[in-house]
Design a protein around this motif. Structure first.
Motif, PDB file in Angstrom:
ATOM      1  N   PRO A   1       0.812  -1.229   0.000  1.00  0.00           N
ATOM      2  CA  PRO A   1       0.000   0.000   0.000  1.00  0.00           C
ATOM      3  C   PRO A   1       0.839   1.269   0.000  1.00  0.00           C
ATOM      4  CG  PRO A   1      -0.585  -1.443   1.849  1.00  0.00           C
ATOM      5  CD  PRO A   1       0.609  -2.027   1.186  1.00  0.00           C
ATOM      6  N   ALA A   2       0.263   2.302  -0.564  1.00  0.00           N
ATOM      7  CA  ALA A   2       0.812   3.656  -0.463  1.00  0.00           C
ATOM      8  C   ALA A   2       0.122   4.321   0.727  1.00  0.00           C
ATOM      9  CB  ALA A   2       0.540   4.422  -1.750  1.00  0.00           C
ATOM     10  N   ALA A   3       0.576   5.505   1.092  1.00  0.00           N
ATOM     11  CA  ALA A   3      -0.047   6.239   2.190  1.00  0.00           C
ATOM     12  C   ALA A   3      -0.235   7.694   1.787  1.00  0.00           C
ATOM     13  CB  ALA A   3       0.806   6.159   3.453  1.00  0.00           C
ATOM     14  N   ALA A   4      -1.402   8.242   2.133  1.00  0.00           N
ATOM     15  CA  ALA A   4      -1.712   9.642   1.826  1.00  0.00           C
ATOM     16  C   ALA A   4      -1.681  10.463   3.103  1.00  0.00           C
ATOM     17  CB  ALA A   4      -3.087   9.749   1.174  1.00  0.00           C
ATOM     18  N   TYR A   5      -1.152  11.673   2.984  1.00  0.00           N
ATOM     19  CA  TYR A   5      -1.032  12.604   4.106  1.00  0.00           C
ATOM     20  C   TYR A   5      -1.563  13.963   3.675  1.00  0.00           C
ATOM     21  CZ  TYR A   5       2.282   8.949   5.399  1.00  0.00           C
ATOM     22  OH  TYR A   5       2.859   7.736   5.684  1.00  0.00           O
ATOM     23  N   PHE A   6      -2.096  14.731   4.613  1.00  0.00           N
ATOM     24  CA  PHE A   6      -2.719  16.019   4.304  1.00  0.00           C
ATOM     25  C   PHE A   6      -3.121  16.679   5.614  1.00  0.00           C
ATOM     26  CE2 PHE A   6      -5.528  12.426   3.999  1.00  0.00           C
ATOM     27  CZ  PHE A   6      -6.535  12.727   4.909  1.00  0.00           C
ATOM     28  N   THR A   7      -3.630  17.907   5.526  1.00  0.00           N
ATOM     29  CA  THR A   7      -4.174  18.600   6.689  1.00  0.00           C
ATOM     30  C   THR A   7      -5.587  19.059   6.378  1.00  0.00           C
ATOM     31  OG1 THR A   7      -1.986  19.371   7.360  1.00  0.00           O
ATOM     32  CG2 THR A   7      -3.869  20.548   8.288  1.00  0.00           C
ATOM     33  N   VAL A   8      -6.506  18.754   7.296  1.00  0.00           N
ATOM     34  CA  VAL A   8      -7.886  19.239   7.188  1.00  0.00           C
ATOM     35  C   VAL A   8      -7.994  20.468   8.080  1.00  0.00           C
ATOM     36  CG1 VAL A   8     -10.332  18.721   7.532  1.00  0.00           C
ATOM     37  CG2 VAL A   8      -8.757  16.899   6.835  1.00  0.00           C
ATOM     38  N   HIS A   9      -8.481  21.563   7.528  1.00  0.00           N
ATOM     39  CA  HIS A   9      -8.697  22.800   8.276  1.00  0.00           C
ATOM     40  C   HIS A   9     -10.191  22.908   8.561  1.00  0.00           C
ATOM     41  CE1 HIS A   9      -4.589  23.963   7.303  1.00  0.00           C
ATOM     42  NE2 HIS A   9      -4.854  23.593   6.061  1.00  0.00           N
ATOM     43  N   GLY A  10     -10.551  22.810   9.838  1.00  0.00           N
ATOM     44  CA  GLY A  10     -11.960  22.865  10.223  1.00  0.00           C
ATOM     45  C   GLY A  10     -12.573  24.215   9.916  1.00  0.00           C
ATOM     46  N   GLY A  11     -13.825  24.196   9.525  1.00  0.00           N
ATOM     47  CA  GLY A  11     -14.566  25.415   9.229  1.00  0.00           C
ATOM     48  C   GLY A  11     -15.258  25.956  10.466  1.00  0.00           C
ATOM     49  N   PRO A  12     -16.305  26.746  10.284  1.00  0.00           N
ATOM     50  CA  PRO A  12     -16.966  27.397  11.409  1.00  0.00           C
ATOM     51  C   PRO A  12     -17.767  26.439  12.299  1.00  0.00           C
ATOM     52  CG  PRO A  12     -18.080  27.932   9.350  1.00  0.00           C
ATOM     53  CD  PRO A  12     -16.841  27.181   8.994  1.00  0.00           C
ATOM     54  N   THR A  13     -18.065  25.246  11.806  1.00  0.00           N
ATOM     55  CA  THR A  13     -18.797  24.267  12.616  1.00  0.00           C
ATOM     56  C   THR A  13     -18.039  22.940  12.601  1.00  0.00           C
ATOM     57  OG1 THR A  13     -20.124  23.566  10.722  1.00  0.00           O
ATOM     58  CG2 THR A  13     -21.061  25.294  12.112  1.00  0.00           C
ATOM     59  N   PRO A  14     -18.165  22.146  13.658  1.00  0.00           N
ATOM     60  CA  PRO A  14     -17.490  20.844  13.666  1.00  0.00           C
ATOM     61  C   PRO A  14     -18.040  19.940  12.566  1.00  0.00           C
ATOM     62  CG  PRO A  14     -18.643  21.254  15.764  1.00  0.00           C
ATOM     63  CD  PRO A  14     -18.950  22.389  14.852  1.00  0.00           C
ATOM     64  N   THR A  15     -17.223  19.029  12.096  1.00  0.00           N
ATOM     65  CA  THR A  15     -17.651  18.062  11.094  1.00  0.00           C
ATOM     66  C   THR A  15     -16.895  16.767  11.317  1.00  0.00           C
ATOM     67  OG1 THR A  15     -18.132  17.753   8.742  1.00  0.00           O
ATOM     68  CG2 THR A  15     -16.008  18.748   9.305  1.00  0.00           C
ATOM     69  N   THR A  16     -17.159  15.776  10.491  1.00  0.00           N
ATOM     70  CA  THR A  16     -16.514  14.476  10.614  1.00  0.00           C
ATOM     71  C   THR A  16     -16.056  14.005   9.247  1.00  0.00           C
ATOM     72  OG1 THR A  16     -17.999  13.935  12.449  1.00  0.00           O
ATOM     73  CG2 THR A  16     -16.840  12.103  11.428  1.00  0.00           C
ATOM     74  N   LEU A  17     -14.759  13.700   9.138  1.00  0.00           N
ATOM     75  CA  LEU A  17     -14.225  13.111   7.908  1.00  0.00           C
ATOM     76  C   LEU A  17     -14.565  11.628   7.932  1.00  0.00           C
ATOM     77  CD1 LEU A  17     -12.430  13.376   5.337  1.00  0.00           C
ATOM     78  CD2 LEU A  17     -10.480  12.805   6.809  1.00  0.00           C
ATOM     79  N   ILE A  18     -15.264  11.148   6.887  1.00  0.00           N
ATOM     80  CA  ILE A  18     -15.656   9.739   6.866  1.00  0.00           C
ATOM     81  C   ILE A  18     -14.872   8.920   5.837  1.00  0.00           C
ATOM     82  CG2 ILE A  18     -17.936  10.086   7.879  1.00  0.00           C
ATOM     83  CD1 ILE A  18     -19.111   9.943   5.023  1.00  0.00           C
ATOM     84  N   SER A  19     -14.218   9.594   4.881  1.00  0.00           N
ATOM     85  CA  SER A  19     -13.365   8.853   3.947  1.00  0.00           C
ATOM     86  C   SER A  19     -12.474   9.796   3.155  1.00  0.00           C
ATOM     87  CB  SER A  19     -14.201   8.007   2.981  1.00  0.00           C
ATOM     88  OG  SER A  19     -14.880   8.815   2.051  1.00  0.00           O
TER      89      SER A  19
END
Length: 145
Positions: free
Chosen positions: A39-57
């Motif tokens: 497998p390969a691996a992916a990396y990144f940064t999620v910057h949250g917006g004004p309300t909480p959320t959930t990354l599902i995929s």
């Protein structure tokens, strides 16, 4: 003196009217597996917006399957735990980086080579989708290069 004060008040008023920070993703890169077929691996940064959320995929069209994981140290042993979801608090950055959270990309297209760009699609529980390009690096390339 009044002009300077007036400009300061105007600048503060404009700053308070700026739109809230948007949910976004940046800094995406993919490290190929050290051995063909691994497998390969992916990396990144999620910057949250004004309300909480959930990354599902996080997926890509150049891999058959993707899974979010977290690397953890247990008694000097490194283990990986699958993650069904990752909470993204409001106005908070959540990093997917080597040695921590990452996305495993299984059965990558064998034609993908270092310096290529692949598209990642990030899906959130509220239905938001963010598409981002990631640079591909070889297994031995230093982190983030």
């Amino acid at each position: 003196m009044r002009i300077v004060f007036g400009l300061g008040v105007a600048a503060m008023a404009l700053a308070s009217c700026s739109p809230p920070k948007e949910l976004s993703v940046d800094g995406a890169w993919v490290r190929l597996g050290a051995v063909t077929g691994r497998p390969a691996a992916a990396y990144f940064t999620v910057h949250g917006g004004p309300t909480p959320t959930t990354l599902i995929s996080a997926t890509t069209d150049v891999a058959i399957r993707s899974e979010m994981h977290e690397t953890m140290d247990k008694g000097g042993m490194s283990t990986m735990t699958p993650l069904a979801k990752v909470e993204i608090p409001a106005n908070t950055d959540v990093a997917f980086a080597p040695g921590g959270r990452h996305v495993m990309l299984f059965d990558m297209n064998s034609g993908i080579k270092p310096a290529d760009r692949v598209t990642l699609t990030f899906a959130f529980a509220d239905g938001t989708r963010i598409i981002n390009n990631a640079t591909v690096v070889a297994a031995g390339t230093p982190v983030g290069k």
